[in-house]
Enzyme design. Structure first.
Site, PDB file in Angstrom:
ATOM      1  N   THR A 115      -0.414  -1.138  -6.880  1.00 62.33           N
ATOM      2  CA  THR A 115      -0.712  -2.204  -5.938  1.00 62.33           C
ATOM      3  C   THR A 115       0.523  -3.033  -5.631  1.00 62.33           C
ATOM      4  O   THR A 115       1.301  -3.347  -6.521  1.00 62.33           O
ATOM      5  CB  THR A 115      -1.791  -3.135  -6.508  1.00 62.33           C
ATOM      6  OG1 THR A 115      -1.300  -3.717  -7.709  1.00 62.33           O
ATOM      7  CG2 THR A 115      -3.066  -2.384  -6.810  1.00 62.33           C
ATOM      8  N   CYS A 116       0.702  -3.370  -4.377  1.00 62.91           N
ATOM      9  CA  CYS A 116       1.896  -4.102  -3.947  1.00 62.91           C
ATOM     10  C   CYS A 116       1.527  -5.047  -2.814  1.00 62.91           C
ATOM     11  O   CYS A 116       0.452  -4.969  -2.253  1.00 62.91           O
ATOM     12  CB  CYS A 116       2.977  -3.128  -3.458  1.00 62.91           C
ATOM     13  SG  CYS A 116       3.267  -1.716  -4.555  1.00 62.91           S
ATOM     14  N   THR A 117       2.461  -5.927  -2.473  1.00 62.63           N
ATOM     15  CA  THR A 117       2.312  -6.773  -1.288  1.00 62.63           C
ATOM     16  C   THR A 117       3.616  -6.723  -0.500  1.00 62.63           C
ATOM     17  O   THR A 117       4.693  -6.848  -1.076  1.00 62.63           O
ATOM     18  CB  THR A 117       1.999  -8.227  -1.676  1.00 62.63           C
ATOM     19  OG1 THR A 117       0.886  -8.251  -2.572  1.00 62.63           O
ATOM     20  CG2 THR A 117       1.667  -9.055  -0.434  1.00 62.63           C
ATOM     21  N   ASN A 158       6.720  -6.463  -3.167  1.00 63.42           N
ATOM     22  CA  ASN A 158       6.498  -6.443  -4.611  1.00 63.42           C
ATOM     23  C   ASN A 158       6.119  -5.030  -5.014  1.00 63.42           C
ATOM     24  O   ASN A 158       5.239  -4.429  -4.388  1.00 63.42           O
ATOM     25  CB  ASN A 158       5.311  -7.337  -4.996  1.00 63.42           C
ATOM     26  CG  ASN A 158       5.598  -8.801  -4.878  1.00 63.42           C
ATOM     27  OD1 ASN A 158       6.728  -9.220  -4.707  1.00 63.42           O
ATOM     28  ND2 ASN A 158       4.543  -9.604  -4.957  1.00 63.42           N
ATOM     29  N   GLU A 177       3.638   1.032  -0.165  1.00 64.56           N
ATOM     30  CA  GLU A 177       2.526   0.102  -0.280  1.00 64.56           C
ATOM     31  C   GLU A 177       1.240   0.932  -0.315  1.00 64.56           C
ATOM     32  O   GLU A 177       0.820   1.489   0.698  1.00 64.56           O
ATOM     33  CB  GLU A 177       2.531  -0.805   0.952  1.00 64.56           C
ATOM     34  CG  GLU A 177       1.320  -1.673   1.112  1.00 64.56           C
ATOM     35  CD  GLU A 177       1.468  -2.961   0.335  1.00 64.56           C
ATOM     36  OE1 GLU A 177       0.430  -3.485  -0.090  1.00 64.56           O
ATOM     37  OE2 GLU A 177       2.593  -3.428   0.173  1.00 64.56           O
TER      38      GLU A 177
END
Length: 473
Positions: free
Chosen positions: A8-10, A29, A100
């Protein structure tokens, strides 16, 4: 087969007319599925680039071209589960961040199933970044690879150069679309399909799989009159409402509060392309990518809140591993215009450090991350700080914020100083000077970070459970 190591990323993307200095800026991230997943920062030379690439997590393999260029990368510290290069800049000043992880709905997965032995996040930067000369060329290369080999996961992939940012989203095993981010716009992408209306007659701003329209028609996938990629290919689940959309809502609340004031954190119709009410800075990006719903009822660090019972997943939290903010500047010579701002471990307690990417090597305290804890090392000293900060947030946040402000100011000062120092240099003299400057920057930051760790340990150790104060007896 476990594909959940990095899950999981942003992402934040900022067009050149939306940024404070005219740069294109891309940021993401990298969040692992666990709290500790050590990362390192390296330069990959052409002679070290594989020619016959083999994935670790799937049976995917590919013969790569013979003409790679040098590039930076932020891979896993140890290669047991693959490279996971994540983010970097190549010798042509093309940047890439991959990837992502996003969501796709069951009807798409039925029509175009994921490919068990296709390519994935582990592979994408390594098999793409050394071979592209523009952001658009990155989309073209990955698009052709997806259509040929397929993928075992759905992803958002970022490419940028000094003029353009392209955001690419995969859907199902072989389908994809990419949108050029308008120069006056920004995007926040939180682990779900984001791209909305597609204009098939605008090749300057949209690219897509060759059979995309026919595929959608053949499988009766479009439920409306317009071709909205998010509605056709994306998801709108309970998990999205609690895990994904609140992150976009909080970022948009920060950059353009008027447009989301009537929206819920669980809203399913937040815009993909957004416009801030001001120019966006590096500090703005760092704030949002470190955020945990400050000044809302959803902040897990608010006194009395139980972080295990908070309804929404924060952006900055324990599973952050690295943050790369890649700034491609138009106002200095291209030989030293690319900067990869880097932070390790949990973003609420770390700071961004600017590294010039036209170098032959990276500082050893960022390059030689060990599997065993070592506080001399940039990843581990930040990981230790994040652990203490999580349990003693209100006791140490003043120290952390003072450290962050001081080092962000130091970073900007270093960029100006280095720009002036290397003006007029070229070739090996320039790269050597930039490399020495990166070393000095890294040394200063790691020393300051170890000093912060000492302060935090000293402050928090006296009050731990089981402590015994002699003066009362």
């Amino acid at each position: 087969m476990d594909h959940t190591t990095h899950s999981t990323c942003t992402t934040i993307l900022v067009g050149k007319n939306a940024s404070y200095d005219g740069s294109t800026i891309i940021a993401r991230n990298e969040d692992a599925g666990v709290a500790v997943n050590p990362k390192k920062f390296v330069v990959v030379q052409p002679e070290d680039q594989p020619r016959n690439y083999q994935s670790k997590l799937s049976k995917f393999s590919i013969k790569l071209p013979d003409n790679p260029v040098r590039y930076t990368s932020v891979p896993d510290a140890t290669p047991e589960k693959g490279i996971w290069g994540e983010a970097g800049v190549n010798a042509h000043n093309v940047a890439m961040s991959a990837t992502e992880t996003i969501t796709t709905n069951p009807r798409i997965l039925g029509a175009d199933p994921l490919v068990k032995n296709g390519l994935g996040e582990e592979d994408l930067l390594t098999i793409t970044l050394p071979y592209i000369k523009s952001a658009k060329a990155g989309v073209e290369r990955v698009g052709s690879l997806l259509e040929k080999y397929g993928t075992y996961e759905s992803n958002g992939i970022i490419f940028s150069d000094v003029n353009d940012i392209w955001y690419m989203e995969t859907a199902g095993g072989h389908h994809w679309v990419a949108q050029r981010i308008p120069d006056d716009s920004y995007v926040i992408a939180p682990n779900q399909t984001g791209i909305q209306e597609i204009d098939f007659d605008d090749p300057d701003h949209f690219m897509y799989a060759s059979d995309l329209k026919n595929f959608v028609e053949q499988h009766h996938l479009n439920l409306s009159e317009n071709f909205n990629f998010r509605k056709i290919f994306g998801s709108d689940t309970q998990l999205d409402h609690h895990y994904n959309t609140p992150r976009a809502w909080y970022g948009q609340r920060y950059f353009n509060p008027e447009t989301v004031k009537d929206k819920s954190p669980m809203s399913h119709d937040l815009s993909f392309i957004c416009h801030a009410n001001r120019k966006i800075t590096i500090e703005d990006i760092k704030f949002v990518l470190s955020s945990h719903y400050q000044d809302t009822p959803y902040d897990p660090f608010t006194p009395g809140n139980d972080s295990q019972k908070m309804p929404f997943r924060p952006i900055g939290f324990n599973r952050n591993q690295e943050l790369s903010v890649i700034q491609l500047r138009p106002y200095v010579p291209s030989d030293y215009s690319a900067i990869q701002w880097l932070a390790f471990a949990a973003n609420p307690s770390n700071t961004l450090v600017p590294f010039f990417t036209n170098v032959q090597d990276t500082p050893d305290c960022y390059r030689d991350t060990t599997k065993i804890v070592d506080s001399q090392n940039a990843y581990w000293v930040n990981r230790l700080i994040s652990l203490i900060a999580a349990d003693h947030y209100h006791a140490v946040m003043d120290d952390i914020e003072a450290y962050q402000d001081q080092l962000m100011g130091y970073g900007h000062k270093r960029i100006t100083h280095i720009d002036n120092k290397v003006e007029g240099l070229s070739g090996s003299k320039l790269t050597a000077s930039l490399q020495a400057a990166n070393e000095k920057t890294a040394d200063h930051v790691v020393k300051a970070t170890r000093k912060l760790l000492t302060t935090m340990l000293t402050k928090t150790s006296n009050g731990v459970a089981g402590s015994f104060d002699r003066k009362h007896y």
